[in-house]
Design an enzyme around this catalytic site. Sequence first.
Site, PDB file in Angstrom:
ATOM      1  N   SER A  46     -35.570  -1.696  12.646  1.00 20.50           N
ATOM      2  CA  SER A  46     -36.948  -1.681  12.167  1.00 20.50           C
ATOM      3  C   SER A  46     -37.054  -2.248  10.760  1.00 20.50           C
ATOM      4  CB  SER A  46     -37.501  -0.258  12.174  1.00 20.50           C
ATOM      5  OG  SER A  46     -36.893   0.515  11.147  1.00 20.50           O
ATOM      6  N   ASP A  79     -37.964  -4.371  15.124  1.00 20.73           N
ATOM      7  CA  ASP A  79     -39.004  -3.413  15.493  1.00 20.73           C
ATOM      8  C   ASP A  79     -40.014  -3.218  14.364  1.00 20.73           C
ATOM      9  OD1 ASP A  79     -40.186  -1.431  17.149  1.00 20.73           O
ATOM     10  OD2 ASP A  79     -39.084   0.154  16.111  1.00 20.73           O
ATOM     11  N   HIS A  80     -41.284  -3.232  14.709  1.00 24.03           N
ATOM     12  CA  HIS A  80     -42.374  -2.920  13.777  1.00 24.03           C
ATOM     13  C   HIS A  80     -42.306  -3.702  12.471  1.00 24.03           C
ATOM     14  CE1 HIS A  80     -44.780   0.114  15.747  1.00 24.03           C
ATOM     15  NE2 HIS A  80     -43.679   0.686  16.190  1.00 24.03           N
ATOM     16  N   ASP A 101     -46.113  -6.383  14.084  1.00 25.97           N
ATOM     17  CA  ASP A 101     -47.075  -5.286  14.131  1.00 25.97           C
ATOM     18  C   ASP A 101     -48.178  -5.516  13.099  1.00 25.97           C
ATOM     19  OD1 ASP A 101     -48.496  -2.961  14.210  1.00 25.97           O
ATOM     20  OD2 ASP A 101     -46.832  -1.636  13.688  1.00 25.97           O
ATOM     21  N   HIS A 173     -45.368   8.397  17.313  1.00 29.16           N
ATOM     22  CA  HIS A 173     -44.106   8.172  16.616  1.00 29.16           C
ATOM     23  C   HIS A 173     -43.617   9.452  15.948  1.00 29.16           C
ATOM     24  CE1 HIS A 173     -45.501   3.872  16.617  1.00 29.16           C
ATOM     25  NE2 HIS A 173     -44.224   3.705  16.901  1.00 29.16           N
TER      26      HIS A 173
END
Length: 272
Positions: A46, A79-80, A101, A173
């Site tokens: 991430s 991720d993200h 994102d 989350h």
Amino acid sequence: MTLVSTAALLDAQRAVLAFNVIQLEHGEAILRGAELAGRGVILQVSENAARYHGGLAPIGLASLELAREAGTATAVHLDHAEDETLVDEAVRLGFTSVMFDAATLPDEENRERTAVVARAAQAQGVWVEAELGAIGGKGGAHTPGVRTDPGEAAAFVAGTGVDGLAVAVGSSHAMTSRSATLDFGLIRELASAVPVPLVLHGSSGVSDEDLVRAVDAGMRKINISTHINGVYTRAVRERLDADPSLVDPRKYLGPARDAVAAEVARLLTLVA
């Protein structure tokens, strides 16, 4: 087996679990679990993990090397990422997929920026995930109770050209209890309306039974982080409580790695 594209992994399996790598031991444990289960898996890094390590390259390159040496098909995913420059770096490093994102931005800006990212990454053979409906637990657009509208989701995919879509269907989350209530009817509607794989974020809060039901309803990529961090931390705590004199981190991180490997193998077998 070795490093494979995220697209190929999704094509080969009914559902793919994606686990977040924070430390080297996470990556080793995830791959050991995948090998035990005989299943392909995604290692995720991430934006927050990259920041923790002072940059994407240290943990990203380590994850890529682990994937290349893995005994089962492994993809490596960003991720993200909210910063396009981080996406560009992940593509240069060799990540097989990225999530951009922009869900906290105004809708039109989210669509425009996501479309630009998708075109650039796909030109390098990289699979692109994005988010329209928000997942709870992060504040802003990530507000509990938000649900993705199937028509809006289909239009978002058509307008941006993304390869996968994270949708809001009841998970949040960073949940430490597995008590989320998923909307399985909505998952089925989304799977019918959206022509790309659906991604379930916040899956640490979802029970075993509901993970299976989510996959049956149409979820294809299942993201899990907090749950395995809990397994990891409990194992460390138990080892240190049993022997407070320990100072060699291998003596407590090793058991934590083993505990995560066993749980990863169990979860992969669950949704096989």
